[in-house]
Design an enzyme around this catalytic site. Structure first.
Site, PDB file in Angstrom:
ATOM      1  N   ARG A  66       8.989   2.646  13.036  1.00  0.00           N
ATOM      2  CA  ARG A  66       7.581   2.989  12.841  1.00  0.00           C
ATOM      3  C   ARG A  66       7.453   4.499  12.639  1.00  0.00           C
ATOM      4  NH1 ARG A  66       2.652   1.483  17.014  1.00  0.00           N
ATOM      5  NH2 ARG A  66       0.959   2.333  15.727  1.00  0.00           N
ATOM      6  N   MET A  67       6.918   4.897  11.480  1.00  0.00           N
ATOM      7  CA  MET A  67       6.909   6.317  11.110  1.00  0.00           C
ATOM      8  C   MET A  67       6.087   7.161  12.070  1.00  0.00           C
ATOM      9  SD  MET A  67       6.917   6.192   6.949  1.00  0.00           S
ATOM     10  CE  MET A  67       5.407   5.283   6.693  1.00  0.00           C
TER      11      MET A  67
ATOM     12  N   ASP B 226       1.926   8.486  -0.869  1.00  0.00           N
ATOM     13  CA  ASP B 226       2.703   8.471   0.376  1.00  0.00           C
ATOM     14  C   ASP B 226       2.901   9.878   0.931  1.00  0.00           C
ATOM     15  OD1 ASP B 226       3.062   5.697   0.711  1.00  0.00           O
ATOM     16  OD2 ASP B 226       4.635   5.696  -0.817  1.00  0.00           O
TER      17      ASP B 226
ATOM     18  N   MET C 210      -0.603  -3.556   9.065  1.00  0.00           N
ATOM     19  CA  MET C 210      -1.090  -3.536   7.687  1.00  0.00           C
ATOM     20  C   MET C 210      -2.036  -4.710   7.549  1.00  0.00           C
ATOM     21  SD  MET C 210      -1.166  -2.094   4.729  1.00  0.00           S
ATOM     22  CE  MET C 210      -2.304  -2.715   3.487  1.00  0.00           C
ATOM     23  N   GLU C 211      -3.225  -4.390   7.068  1.00  0.00           N
ATOM     24  CA  GLU C 211      -4.349  -5.326   7.106  1.00  0.00           C
ATOM     25  C   GLU C 211      -4.285  -6.386   6.016  1.00  0.00           C
ATOM     26  OE1 GLU C 211      -4.397  -2.064   6.399  1.00  0.00           O
ATOM     27  OE2 GLU C 211      -5.777  -1.579   4.777  1.00  0.00           O
TER      28      GLU C 211
ATOM     29  N   HIS D 149      -8.122  -2.603  14.895  1.00  0.00           N
ATOM     30  CA  HIS D 149      -8.169  -1.818  13.658  1.00  0.00           C
ATOM     31  C   HIS D 149      -7.929  -2.712  12.431  1.00  0.00           C
ATOM     32  CE1 HIS D 149      -7.545   1.841  11.176  1.00  0.00           C
ATOM     33  NE2 HIS D 149      -6.721   1.039  10.514  1.00  0.00           N
ATOM     34  N   GLU D 150      -6.856  -3.493  12.483  1.00  0.00           N
ATOM     35  CA  GLU D 150      -6.540  -4.334  11.314  1.00  0.00           C
ATOM     36  C   GLU D 150      -7.628  -5.386  11.094  1.00  0.00           C
ATOM     37  OE1 GLU D 150      -4.400  -2.848   9.748  1.00  0.00           O
ATOM     38  OE2 GLU D 150      -3.421  -1.771  11.381  1.00  0.00           O
TER      39      GLU D 150
ATOM     40  N   TYR E 257      -8.308   8.954   8.197  1.00  0.00           N
ATOM     41  CA  TYR E 257      -8.628   8.101   9.338  1.00  0.00           C
ATOM     42  C   TYR E 257      -9.595   8.813  10.294  1.00  0.00           C
ATOM     43  CZ  TYR E 257      -4.523   5.203   8.139  1.00  0.00           C
ATOM     44  OH  TYR E 257      -3.627   4.388   7.518  1.00  0.00           O
TER      45      TYR E 257
ATOM     46  N   HIS F 268     -10.603  -3.965   9.317  1.00  0.00           N
ATOM     47  CA  HIS F 268     -10.404  -3.846   7.869  1.00  0.00           C
ATOM     48  C   HIS F 268     -10.962  -5.061   7.116  1.00  0.00           C
ATOM     49  CE1 HIS F 268      -8.193  -0.261   6.774  1.00  0.00           C
ATOM     50  NE2 HIS F 268      -7.333  -0.409   7.767  1.00  0.00           N
TER      51      HIS F 268
ATOM     52  N   GLU G 254     -10.150   3.853   5.434  1.00  0.00           N
ATOM     53  CA  GLU G 254      -9.617   4.093   6.786  1.00  0.00           C
ATOM     54  C   GLU G 254     -10.617   4.756   7.730  1.00  0.00           C
ATOM     55  OE1 GLU G 254      -7.248   2.649   7.946  1.00  0.00           O
ATOM     56  OE2 GLU G 254      -5.923   2.156   6.274  1.00  0.00           O
TER      57      GLU G 254
ATOM     58  N   GLN H  91       0.842  -1.181   0.000  1.00  0.00           N
ATOM     59  CA  GLN H  91       0.000   0.000   0.000  1.00  0.00           C
ATOM     60  C   GLN H  91       0.890   1.249   0.000  1.00  0.00           C
ATOM     61  OE1 GLN H  91      -2.535   0.709   3.477  1.00  0.00           O
ATOM     62  NE2 GLN H  91      -4.267   1.050   2.149  1.00  0.00           N
TER      63      GLN H  91
HETATM   64 ZN   LIG Z   1      -6.103   1.055   8.549  1.00  0.00          ZN
END
Ligand SMILES: [Zn+2]
Length: 593
Positions: free
Chosen positions: A545-546, A368, A263-264, A288-289, A376, A292, A311, A130
């Site tokens: 992790r960003m 990105d 990531m789902e 959350h995942e 979200y 999805h 999202e 993604q």
């Molecule tokens: Zn998500």
């Protein structure tokens, strides 16, 4: 119609592949995936077929079965899209096979040295497709609008295990001595961004008859403990949204450089190890995942311009699951924490208000670069506004209809709105959906989520600025979410005395909960609180992790001394970051005075 997706050469007048068959060899020495991708069509086709590719070396293209050569042509390199791969298919083509290799710099793949793993003995590979990086792994119609089922054979060095966003279909000795071949089958059609592969020294633990967690041997038992409640989560989600449609919900805990929280990837959710707080306090990312699986993987956005459909619905659904499992207070805390992220994104895009719309226009914009909390959190608030206006029962019934109508498809905001208008006429106008979708910032009628307990905590944080310190009792009573809300409501810059007070009283620098730790390290960095520097170094060197890297590096930009620290740590650590994280932080450092 022609090209429907600004980020893909997918053309809906051309043949559409409905199934892929992949045969891939994973070569850790050259950092290349090499092999064949076969694209199958539901009926015989002919003519031009445009595919997306980025960094791929195309060796040969032929008609599956007959072996007849297929002429192909690679277009010029476009910075966002990559290169168009144009095939000219002869009459009555059922399938076309492409022999190709990926490039060592493929954005969708991260290759880790053994030293970057927990076990430190074997290399590791994981993908992140993604939004538009599947084309760096496979030549394909890389638009969410073009869904495919797939089968794959992945050949890896002996001793390593491959997992994919698919069901396992057996494994055995590979075609080359010293290799092992893993087979996979994904019968449900997925958007290309949900293609996923990981290879490493992996073990698994069963959590329930339909869920298992995978991780490196050193991590797998901690992961199994942390996520032990997953079956209750799946059951709660099924009560809300209907049966789980993907058979298995397995999870993979990746090494720390994974750039996202989760990531789902269907049947194999990818997760950051920063969720392993040791107290199950961060499992909302799993909710959350999991959510999805309905809102996203089952019905997803046709292009990145409609990302909020994916999202926004998922954040809302995640909080409904949390509420069902842990009550209203827990959900209110999640909404409050999300509000903070939303405010930060609105501030970050102050000069690009067009990126704060829900329905975006992204021609010429890299998805990105447009990524933020807006789809979200603003999206989730629109869903909540629709729910509040329609009434809970009516909205949940609508949602089940919506998922039935559009299951296994990818849709646009306009299709969504048309369906709402059909089922709940007038609802969009009553919440002023136009303002949510097409105007920047937050509409005045945005739902507010409060609880008396959270109100007391935010009041204490505000009183802090006036010199009032909370007593021992209330702080000792806070759960991790509440402590996080308190920290988020403090000014970023504190005196060194106040930093020392907070650190001593709350044990912040030593925290294992990364949400709290990262929030604290932002305050410590912005305040030039030296006792936290070693921990800042350690976190920035270890975690990719960003969500954490961006604010900590940004907070380090306030002082000359901390800027020097940031540049030094980045020089050492960035080779271990995912390429997306590296680019993101380069952008943050470039904004330093
Ligand atoms: Zn998500």
């Amino acid at each position: 119609m022609t090209r429907t997706d600004p980020h893909s050469y997918f053309d809906d007048r051309q043949p559409r592949a409905h199934r892929w068959h992949l045969r891939l060899l994973v070569d850790f020495d050259s950092r290349i995936l090499g092999g064949e991708a076969t694209l199958m069509f539901p009926r015989p086709v002919a003519g031009i077929l445009d595919l997306d590719s980025k960094g791929l070396a195309i060796h040969r293209v032929w008609v599956t079965v007959s072996g007849a050569k297929v002429p192909f042509e690679l277009g010029p390199e476009e910075p966002i899209l990559g290169r168009r791969l144009r095939l000219t298919l002869p009459e009555a083509t059922h399938g076309v096979s492409i022999a190709y290799e990926t490039s060592p710099g493929a954005v969708g793949l991260q290759w880790l040295e053994p030293a970057q793993t927990e076990g430190r003995r074997h290399p590791f590979l994981f993908s992140q497709c993604q939004a538009i990086h599947a084309r760096t792994l496979v030549p394909c119609q890389d638009s969410a609008a073009a869904r495919v089922a797939y089968e794959a054979e992945v050949v890896v060095p002996e001793g390593l295990t491959a997992v994919m966003s698919a069901g396992p279909a057996g494994d055995g000795p590979g075609p080359i001595p010293g290799t092992r071949a893993f087979q996979f089958r994904m019968p449900q059609p997925i958007p290309s961004y949900l293609l996923a592969l990981a290879v490493g020294e992996l073990e698994s633990r069963d959590l329930s008859p339909r869920s298992r967690v995978w991780a490196e041997p050193a991590t797998v038992d901690r992961a199994a403990w942390e996520f032990a409640g997953v079956e209750a989560m799946i059951a709660a989600a099924e009560r809300l949204f209907g049966p789980y449609d993907w058979e298995r919900f397995d999870m993979l805990v990746l090494p720390p450089s994974f750039p996202y929280g989760g990531m789902e990837n269907p049947r194999m959710t990818f997760l950051t190890p920063t969720l392993l707080a040791g107290d199950r306090s961060l499992v909302d990312v799993v909710a959350h995942e999991l959510a999805h699986s309905w809102t996203g993987n089952l019905v997803t956005n046709a292009t990145a311009e409609h990302f909020w459909l994916n999202e926004g619905f998922t954040v809302w659904a995640e909080r409904r699951i949390l509420e069902a499992l842990h009550g209203e207070e827990a959900a209110a805390a999640a909404w409050a924490i999300g509000q903070n992220a939303l405010a930060e994104s609105l501030e970050r895009f102050r000069d690009q208000p067009e990126l704060t719309l829900l329905r975006t226009r992204l021609e010429g914009v890299d998805p990105d670069d447009a990524f933020s909390s807006i789809p979200y959190e603003k999206g989730a608030r629109l869903v909540a506004a629709l729910e509040q206006e329609a009434g809970e029962g009516a909205f949940l019934a609508f949602l089940r209809d919506y998922m039935k109508r559009f299951r296994f498809t990818s849709i646009t905001t306009e299709q969504f709105c048309a369906f709402v208008e059909e089922r709940l006429p007038g609802l969009l106008a009553r919440v002023d959906a136009d303002a949510w979708l097409h105007r920047p910032g937050m509409p005045a009628n945005a739902p507010v989520f409060r609880s008396a307990r959270l109100d007391r905590i935010t009041a204490m944080a505000r009183a802090w600025a006036g010199g009032t310190r909370p007593g021992d009792d209330p702080m000792g009573d806070w759960n991790p979410s509440e402590l996080l809300v308190f920290l988020q409501n403090l000014d970023r810059v504190q005196s060194l005395e106040d930093c020392a007070w907070l650190d001593r009283r709350l044990g912040l620098t030593a925290r294992g909960n990364y949400e709290i730790l990262a929030e604290w390290l932002c305050i410590a960095a912005a305040s030039a609180y030296e006792p936290a520097y070693p921990r800042i170094r350690e976190v920035l060197a270890r975690v990719g992790r960003m969500k954490y890297l961006r604010p900590i590096y940004a907070a380090l930009g306030r002082h000359e001394a901390t800027r020097a620290l940031a540049r030094e740590v980045f020089a050492q650590a960035s080779a271990g970051y995912h390429i997306l994280a590296r680019r993101l932080i380069q952008g943050v450092l470039a904004k330093y005075p």
